[in-house]
Scaffold this active site. Structure first.
Site, PDB file in Angstrom:
ATOM      1  N   LYS A 153      18.960 -19.564-136.609  1.00 30.37           N
ATOM      2  CA  LYS A 153      20.532 -20.181-137.823  1.00 30.37           C
ATOM      3  C   LYS A 153      20.174 -19.458-139.089  1.00 30.37           C
ATOM      4  O   LYS A 153      18.964 -18.860-139.269  1.00 30.37           O
ATOM      5  CB  LYS A 153      20.387 -22.027-137.958  1.00 30.37           C
ATOM      6  CG  LYS A 153      20.149 -22.625-136.374  1.00 30.37           C
ATOM      7  CD  LYS A 153      21.660 -22.442-135.574  1.00 30.37           C
ATOM      8  CE  LYS A 153      21.584 -23.281-134.796  1.00 30.37           C
ATOM      9  NZ  LYS A 153      22.687 -22.600-133.373  1.00 30.37           N
ATOM     10  N   SER A 178      25.798 -19.231-131.012  1.00 32.88           N
ATOM     11  CA  SER A 178      26.122 -19.790-132.436  1.00 32.88           C
ATOM     12  C   SER A 178      25.561 -19.177-133.406  1.00 32.88           C
ATOM     13  O   SER A 178      26.311 -19.495-134.283  1.00 32.88           O
ATOM     14  CB  SER A 178      25.113 -20.995-132.951  1.00 32.88           C
ATOM     15  OG  SER A 178      23.585 -20.086-132.806  1.00 32.88           O
TER      16      SER A 178
END
Length: 182
Positions: free
Chosen positions: A79, A40
């Protein structure tokens, strides 16, 4: 056993105990190594990259953080912070707008080059994804750099500051079998 040998053994034992306690305190409260799992954050971070996080950093926009996953118990996510408390967020035609101002996202350049005909990030507003017009106090809006393959605030919503474990400060490059950096 000689008296000097006993003293030496006690000295080494004390030193080793002190080092273990110091390492434990540093790891619990100041910094910690973490392994990245998944794609990700590609290309910024790859699957199985090792990073060191600071647990004392003040979180700012575009910092990369590690936090407790809001949707899977005992898991952590890595993230990028996109929205801070008070921010309004919107993406239009693959351009990020925070509080109405367009932002360049250089960490997306490689993914954009590899996907020239399609946008990386679908159009959305914070209201559409979270039901809020602004990021609330003590909350963050986060997204992965691999926007086409990232479960992030667009999916699970805002995250709380309390769930943040730390900010990524250092990437530890992988080593091959003989100990040389790849």
């Amino acid at each position: 056993m000689k008296e000097t040998t006993k003293k030496e053994l006690v000295s080494w034992t004390k030193s080793l105990a002190f080092a273990i306690i110091l390492a434990f305190i540093c790891r619990q409260f100041f910094f910690s190594p973490i392994t990245v799992f998944g794609e990700s954050m590609s290309p910024s971070f790859q699957d199985h990259d090792r990073v060191v996080i600071s647990k004392t950093s003040k979180i700012q926009r575009f910092d990369v953080i590690v936090f407790n996953a809001p949707d899977i118990e005992s898991e952590h996510y890595i993230k990028r912070v996109i929205g801070l408390p008070g921010d309004s967020i919107e993406v239009k035609k693959d351009v990020l707008y925070i509080n109405g101002k367009a932002y360049n996202e250089p960490y997306l350049s490689e993914n954009k080059r590899n996907n020239p005909n399609n946008s990386l990030t679908e159009d959305f507003s914070l209201l559409e994804k979270t039901g809020k017009t602004k990021v609330p106090e003590n909350m963050l809006f986060v997204m992965g750099d691999n926007r086409l393959n990232s479960k992030d605030s667009r999916t699970f919503g805002l995250i709380s500051y309390d769930s943040v474990i730390g900010e990524v400060k250092l990437k530890i490059y992988p080593f091959n079998d003989i100990g040389l950096a790849k």
